[in-house]
Design an enzyme around this catalytic site. Structure first.
Site, mmCIF file in Angstrom:
data_model
loop_
_atom_site.group_PDB
_atom_site.id
_atom_site.type_symbol
_atom_site.label_atom_id
_atom_site.label_comp_id
_atom_site.label_asym_id
_atom_site.label_seq_id
_atom_site.Cartn_x
_atom_site.Cartn_y
_atom_site.Cartn_z
ATOM 1 N N LEU A 121 0.843 -1.201 0.000
ATOM 2 C CA LEU A 121 0.000 0.000 0.000
ATOM 3 C C LEU A 121 0.883 1.257 0.000
ATOM 4 O O LEU A 121 0.863 2.030 0.958
ATOM 5 C CB LEU A 121 -0.924 0.009 1.222
ATOM 6 C CG LEU A 121 -1.842 -1.200 1.405
ATOM 7 C CD1 LEU A 121 -2.602 -1.100 2.718
ATOM 8 C CD2 LEU A 121 -2.801 -1.327 0.240
ATOM 9 N N PRO A 122 1.656 1.471 -1.067
ATOM 10 C CA PRO A 122 2.473 2.688 -1.096
ATOM 11 C C PRO A 122 1.576 3.920 -1.085
ATOM 12 O O PRO A 122 0.503 3.920 -1.698
ATOM 13 C CB PRO A 122 3.262 2.567 -2.396
ATOM 14 C CG PRO A 122 2.551 1.562 -3.214
ATOM 15 C CD PRO A 122 1.783 0.687 -2.286
ATOM 16 N N HIS A 123 2.007 4.933 -0.373
ATOM 17 C CA HIS A 123 1.187 6.134 -0.257
ATOM 18 C C HIS A 123 2.064 7.330 0.046
ATOM 19 O O HIS A 123 3.176 7.193 0.553
ATOM 20 C CB HIS A 123 0.115 5.959 0.826
ATOM 21 C CG HIS A 123 0.682 5.548 2.151
ATOM 22 N ND1 HIS A 123 0.996 6.454 3.133
ATOM 23 C CD2 HIS A 123 1.014 4.325 2.643
ATOM 24 C CE1 HIS A 123 1.480 5.804 4.182
ATOM 25 N NE2 HIS A 123 1.503 4.513 3.910
ATOM 26 N N CYS A 124 1.542 8.510 -0.277
ATOM 27 C CA CYS A 124 2.265 9.751 0.019
ATOM 28 C C CYS A 124 1.301 10.926 -0.050
ATOM 29 O O CYS A 124 0.186 10.807 -0.542
ATOM 30 C CB CYS A 124 3.426 9.962 -0.954
ATOM 31 S SG CYS A 124 2.936 10.244 -2.661
#
Length: 152
Positions: A65-68
């Site tokens: 779940l990559p997020h930024c």
């Protein structure tokens, strides 16, 4: 919030050749930048990598779940990729990843960011949901399965 409010069919890809964590994050940045004018792929990639350096977003069970947060993002957006072959992602359980749900939110959207991550994490905890996504044969099918109600 419902997934279809942040995930568009154009940002859903099945049978992606990931290759590596870095290459997959580059692909995510390209997909989202192509979908949302005014957001540069390199800026988005840099933000995803910077977040990843703080700690892996490998959720476990083959999920990442990559997020930024991004300053020039005006509303949350997401991409969903089903990889052709699992890749190493430094996941919590040390298993390779084949399903990636990436989230980008406006810089100031702290509580919304956390709420969306929680919603997505809850969906991916459901084994039937994960299996349905893994069996998807097309971008359209992957999108439809992602936004459908959770199976029992």
């Amino acid at each position: 919030m419902k997934l279809e409010q942040i995930l568009a069919p154009e940002c859903t890809a099945c049978d992606v050749e990931g290759g590596s964590k870095k290459r997959t994050l580059e692909q995510i940045a390209d997909i989202l930048a192509g979908f949302r004018p005014g957001i540069g792929a390199s800026e988005l990639f840099d933000s995803l990598i910077t977040r990843e350096r703080l700690g892996s977003t490998g959720f476990g069970k083959g999920i990442a779940l990559p997020h930024c947060r991004l300053t020039n993002c005006d509303k949350p957006m997401a991409a969903l990729l089903k990889l052709r072959e699992p890749i190493e992602f430094d996941a919590m359980d040390n298993h390779p990843v084949d399903l990636i749900f990436a989230l980008v939110v406006p810089e100031e959207a702290t509580s919304e960011h956390l709420a969306i991550l929680q919603l997505v994490a809850e969906r991916f905890e459901n084994a039937s949901f994960r299996n349905r996504l893994r069996n998807a044969q097309s971008n359209h099918e992957l999108f439809e399965l992602a936004i459908a109600p959770l199976p029992n």
